[in-house]
Design a protein around this motif. Structure first.
Motif: not given
Length: 161
Positions: A135-157
């Protein structure tokens, strides 16, 4: 003689200033942004926010960039260039996926304390699917916005790549 000595001093000051600015610029260029450990909200192409936990600090460097593509079966990637100037890192990467070439060019911009926006343009390449077809991979433009919320919660993946 005093006038000449004064000229030398004046001429040396701008040279020293340029050398100091150049040294600071080299430091700024070589320092990749760091994603700190913790819980992060990630939004890809204005989609639904995803909450993920990263257990350790990681620099946006060659290892981090190639590690994500290494999970694709038959993929082998190398970063052709990576450069950080101020708050923006830019890179180009080429991957060979079972003999097919995929290229990516991207930027990662620091947009605030523990916040990033990344843009990546990808073209070329094919992925082999289980029935033996490709399967050909289509030409793409991806924008990702990330921000840290705080410490990981217990048991979080946790995402460990």
């Amino acid at each position: 003689l005093d006038a000449l000595a004064g000229k030398k001093t004046t001429m040396l000051k701008p040279t020293a200033f340029v050398a100091a600015v150049f040294a600071v610029s080299i430091t700024a260029v070589s320092a990749a942004p760091v994603r700190h450990a913790g819980e992060w909200e990630i939004i890809i192409d204005k989609g639904q926010p995803q909450i993920v936990c990263f257990p350790v600090d990681e620099a946006f460097d060659e290892n981090l960039l190639t590690r994500s593509m290494s999970k694709v079966p038959g993929a082998s990637c190398k970063v052709d260039a990576i450069k950080t100037v101020g708050d923006v890192s830019s890179y180009s990467m080429e991957c060979n996926i079972n003999g097919s070439t995929l290229t990516s060019n991207g930027t990662i911009a620091v947009t605030g304390p523990d916040a990033f926006t990344s843009k990546v343009h990808t073209k070329g390449g094919v992925i082999q699917i289980p029935n033996g077809k490709t399967v050909p991979i289509p030409e793409s433009e991806i924008v990702t916005v990330s921000r840290r919320l705080g410490a990981c919660k217990p048991g979080e993946r946790q995402i460990t790549h």
